[in-house]
Design an enzyme around this catalytic site. Structure first.
Site: not given
Ligand code: AMP
Length: 281
Positions: A31, A34, A36-37, A61, A149-150, A153, A185
């Protein structure tokens, strides 16, 4: 768009879609969405008829002393953004719903979890694989989209899916960046104006390393020296790791012979940021 908070309700929805022959694509997130999501959600539309986004800040985690409690959350805004992108269901369970009393089962990938983030966050990937395995059993997706990005993971999840014969197609999506290069992020919200400037040194260091490789440099130690001095030039930054590795096995690499992952993690103030790039061979 439906919001589902219960595991059984999500499973019933997934089952009924499957009976109708609908393809399900899942985007797992924590959640505080942004761009990216949102890009992953748009990508998911290419892989499924029904798009499920999970929003769950997964306690297993986070290690002791990490930012679980203060991790940014904004459900109303997340719902709005997910709706705009055309998501079918937001699955947003409580921690108790996912980990009820007497919960005691974990999924562990042994080797690719050890280097990089695994070294400084020893319980992290066990929590990630456990929650992703649970999400796959709850949402029953045909495909799931994760960000590069991860990078580690994504590698760990591909390993889990292959090793446990999970029938889910894993799709990786390139890193989405701010205009100035900062990898997007949810944790960027922690940064002060000055820290945000400092944080730019991560993407700058990746760019510099790539230039060196284009210029013919192949020695890992020389590249990492340049990366570390770029990172250290910013002041309020502590390097967690800067490493070159094989993008498939994540084993350390001393010489650039083929495509090589340059992976970075650094604390800017109390905020831990990661970034990476696959350098051309
Ligand atoms: P998170 O909410 O940070 O756990 O991220 C959820 C998903 O979004 C994960 O697969 C992340 O790798 C991906 N993600 C987060 N930030 C970015 C980004 N800047 N670019 C691409 N994927 C992202």
């Amino acid at each position: 768009m439906r919001i589902i908070e219960r595991v059984t309700e999500m499973q019933q929805q997934a089952e009924s879609w499957r009976r109708e022959g609908r393809r399900i694509a899942l985007v797992p997130t924590m959640g505080y969405l942004h761009e990216g999501h949102l890009t992953l959600m748009r990508e998911a539309r290419n892989h499924g008829d029904e798009i499920v986004v999970s929003i769950f800040v997964n306690p297993t985690q986070f290690g002791p002393g990490e930012d679980y409690e203060r991790y940014p959350r904004d459900m109303p805004r997340d719902e709005l953004l997910a709706r705009e992108v055309g998501v079918t269901v937001v699955f947003a369970p409580s921690a108790r719903e996912m980990y009820p009393d007497r919960y005691q089962t974990f999924v562990e990938v042994m080797e690719v979890t050890q280097p990089l983030c695994g070294r400084s966050r020893p319980v992290h990937f066990r929590g990630v694989t456990t929650v992703v395995a649970k999400l796959f059993n709850i949402v029953k997706p045909h495909a799931a989209v994760f960000g590069e990005k991860d990078f580690q993971q994504l590698t760990v999840i591909r390993r889990m899916v292959e090793d446990l014969n999970m029938d889910v197609q894993i799709i990786g999506h390139p890193i989405v960046r701010e205009e100035d290069g900062l990898a997007m992020s949810s944790r960027n919200a922690y940064l002060t104006g000055n820290q945000r400037e400092v944080a730019l040194s991560l993407s700058r260091a990746l760019g510099e390393a790539e230039k060196m490789v284009h210029g013919g440099e192949r020695r890992g130690a020389i590249i990492l020296d340049a990366v570390r001095s770029q990172l250290s030039s910013g002041g309020e930054l502590r390097i967690d790791y800067a490493e070159l590795c094989d993008p498939d096995t994540l084993e350390s690499v001393t010489e650039i012979r083929g495509p090589t992952l340059l992976a970075l993690a650094a604390f800017v103030g109390h905020t831990r940021l990661i970034d990476n790039r696959v350098l051309p061979g």
